[in-house]
Design an enzyme around this catalytic site. Structure first.
Site, PDB file in Angstrom:
ATOM      1  CE  LYS A 144      -3.229  -2.342   3.090  1.00 43.39           C
ATOM      2  NZ  LYS A 144      -3.789  -2.308   4.476  1.00 43.39           N
ATOM      3  N   GLY A 145       2.110   1.122   0.406  1.00 48.23           N
ATOM      4  CA  GLY A 145       2.948   2.289   0.697  1.00 48.23           C
ATOM      5  C   GLY A 145       3.092   3.300  -0.429  1.00 48.23           C
TER       6      GLY A 145
ATOM      7  CD  GLU B 284       8.453  -0.488  -2.713  1.00 53.87           C
ATOM      8  OE1 GLU B 284       7.499   0.220  -2.329  1.00 53.87           O
ATOM      9  OE2 GLU B 284       8.710  -1.573  -2.199  1.00 53.87           O
ATOM     10  CG  ASP B 285       6.764   2.459   0.285  1.00 46.06           C
ATOM     11  OD1 ASP B 285       7.594   1.649  -0.181  1.00 46.06           O
ATOM     12  OD2 ASP B 285       6.050   2.194   1.270  1.00 46.06           O
TER      13      ASP B 285
ATOM     14  CE  LYS C 190      14.468   3.267   5.807  1.00 52.34           C
ATOM     15  NZ  LYS C 190      13.790   3.086   7.120  1.00 52.34           N
TER      16      LYS C 190
ATOM     17  CG  PHE D 235      10.401   3.474  11.028  1.00 57.15           C
ATOM     18  CD1 PHE D 235      10.643   2.307  10.324  1.00 57.15           C
ATOM     19  CD2 PHE D 235       9.090   3.874  11.228  1.00 57.15           C
ATOM     20  CE1 PHE D 235       9.590   1.539   9.835  1.00 57.15           C
ATOM     21  CE2 PHE D 235       8.033   3.108  10.743  1.00 57.15           C
ATOM     22  CZ  PHE D 235       8.290   1.951  10.047  1.00 57.15           C
TER      23      PHE D 235
ATOM     24  CG  ASP E 298       2.547   0.836   7.290  1.00 57.11           C
ATOM     25  OD1 ASP E 298       3.452   0.732   6.441  1.00 57.11           O
ATOM     26  OD2 ASP E 298       2.131  -0.127   7.961  1.00 57.11           O
TER      27      ASP E 298
ATOM     28  NE  ARG F  78      -0.698   1.568   4.776  1.00 57.03           N
ATOM     29  CZ  ARG F  78       0.440   0.908   4.525  1.00 57.03           C
ATOM     30  NH1 ARG F  78       1.441   1.503   3.932  1.00 57.03           N
ATOM     31  NH2 ARG F  78       0.568  -0.351   4.880  1.00 57.03           N
TER      32      ARG F  78
HETATM   33  P1  IMP Z   1      12.947  -3.702   2.019  1.00 57.79           P
HETATM   34  O1  IMP Z   1      12.437  -4.965   1.449  1.00 57.79           O
HETATM   35  O2  IMP Z   1      13.703  -3.914   3.302  1.00 57.79           O
HETATM   36  O3  IMP Z   1      13.726  -2.838   1.040  1.00 57.79           O
HETATM   37  O4  IMP Z   1      11.701  -2.887   2.526  1.00 57.79           O
HETATM   38  C1  IMP Z   1      10.883  -2.218   1.710  1.00 57.79           C
HETATM   39  C2  IMP Z   1       9.529  -2.026   2.341  1.00 57.79           C
HETATM   40  O5  IMP Z   1       9.594  -1.882   3.763  1.00 57.79           O
HETATM   41  C3  IMP Z   1       8.948  -0.738   1.830  1.00 57.79           C
HETATM   42  O6  IMP Z   1       8.175  -0.961   0.700  1.00 57.79           O
HETATM   43  C4  IMP Z   1       8.141  -0.255   3.004  1.00 57.79           C
HETATM   44  O7  IMP Z   1       6.835  -0.762   2.923  1.00 57.79           O
HETATM   45  C5  IMP Z   1       8.799  -0.817   4.218  1.00 57.79           C
HETATM   46  N1  IMP Z   1       9.665   0.190   4.885  1.00 57.79           N
HETATM   47  C6  IMP Z   1      11.011   0.283   4.846  1.00 57.79           C
HETATM   48  N2  IMP Z   1      11.456   1.332   5.552  1.00 57.79           N
HETATM   49  C7  IMP Z   1      10.357   1.928   6.053  1.00 57.79           C
HETATM   50  C8  IMP Z   1      10.155   3.106   6.868  1.00 57.79           C
HETATM   51  O8  IMP Z   1      11.085   3.831   7.271  1.00 57.79           O
HETATM   52  N3  IMP Z   1       8.866   3.397   7.165  1.00 57.79           N
HETATM   53  C9  IMP Z   1       7.808   2.650   6.744  1.00 57.79           C
HETATM   54  N4  IMP Z   1       7.939   1.561   5.965  1.00 57.79           N
HETATM   55  C10 IMP Z   1       9.215   1.204   5.637  1.00 57.79           C
HETATM   56 MG    MG Z   2       5.973  -0.883   0.792  1.00 60.78          MG
END
Ligand code: IMP
Ligand code: MG
Length: 194
Positions: free
Chosen positions: A39-40, A94-95, A126, A148, A155, A161
């Site tokens: 949803k992000g 992607e968010d 990040k 974060f 979220d 959100r």
């Molecule tokens: P990854 O698979 O570790 O790269 O994580 C990606 C997903 O984790 C993103 O699509 C977000 O939904 C979630 N995510 C990562 N960092 C954050 C954050 O700082 N706040 C909220 N959601 C996050």
């Molecule tokens: Mg996400």
């Protein structure tokens, strides 16, 4: 921990316009499939896609890998594509990219359908948190420190959100946060001048 403003909506929108200009330029003469990672990415996707002036199809995938403030490392696909992307030029929207696990999984999954190309566009990145190597992110809104963040789609256990701005949870000093905001603002200005 307190919730503090990190990126306000005006800065987000300005950066989205720059990203859309880049995408419109890079895909000139092509048709695009934009894939929203729910949803992000919902608000980023709706704002970005409306600035894209190419023939465009919109697709939605729902995937999750996060509980609380930590990635579970396990990627769960809850809703997939409803049209084939075979031969299409695909842009994943992607968010945020954190460990990189979600995207790495997604790129492998989408590649099975043999699209013509796959690129990645994320609002936030990040880079310090990456554990998966070799992910090439083509369009990045803002690189941020290891914080974060919530709001504008992001979220914490489904909360926050719908905040219009990107905020972060922190014990940090006002000055450190100001420095982060300034670094983010510089990324916008740098693109304006390039
Ligand atoms: P990854 O698979 O570790 O790269 O994580 C990606 C997903 O984790 C993103 O699509 C977000 O939904 C979630 N995510 C990562 N960092 C954050 C954050 O700082 N706040 C909220 N959601 C996050
Ligand atoms: Mg996400």
């Amino acid at each position: 921990m307190k919730r503090r403003l990190l990126i306000d909506e005006e800065i987000i929108q300005k950066r989205i316009k720059q990203l859309a200009d880049e995408i419109n330029h890079d895909y000139q003469g092509k048709e695009l499939t934009l894939i929203c990672i729910l949803k992000g990415a919902i608000y980023f996707f709706t704002d970005l896609s409306r600035r894209i002036n190419l023939p465009t199809e919109l697709e939605f995938i729902r995937i999750s890998s996060y509980h609380g403030e930590n990635s579970t490392g396990h990627v769960d696909m809850k809703m997939g594509l409803d049209h084939s992307i075979k031969g299409r030029d695909v842009l994943i929207v992607e968010d945020i990219i954190d460990s990189g696990r979600t995207l790495s999984y997604l790129v492998d999954y989408l590649s099975l359908d043999e699209p013509n190309s796959i690129k990645i566009c994320t609002l936030l990145d990040k880079p310090e948190r990456r554990v998966v190597d070799g992910i090439n992110v083509d369009y990045v809104g803002f690189k941020i420190k290891d914080r974060f963040v919530v709001g504008y789609g992001l979220d914490l256990d489904e909360e926050y959100r719908n905040l219009p701005n990107v905020e972060c949870f922190t014990h940090d000093t006002y000055q450190n946060l100001q420095n982060d905001r300034y670094e983010i603002y510089k990324q916008l200005i740098k693109k304006n001048n390039s």
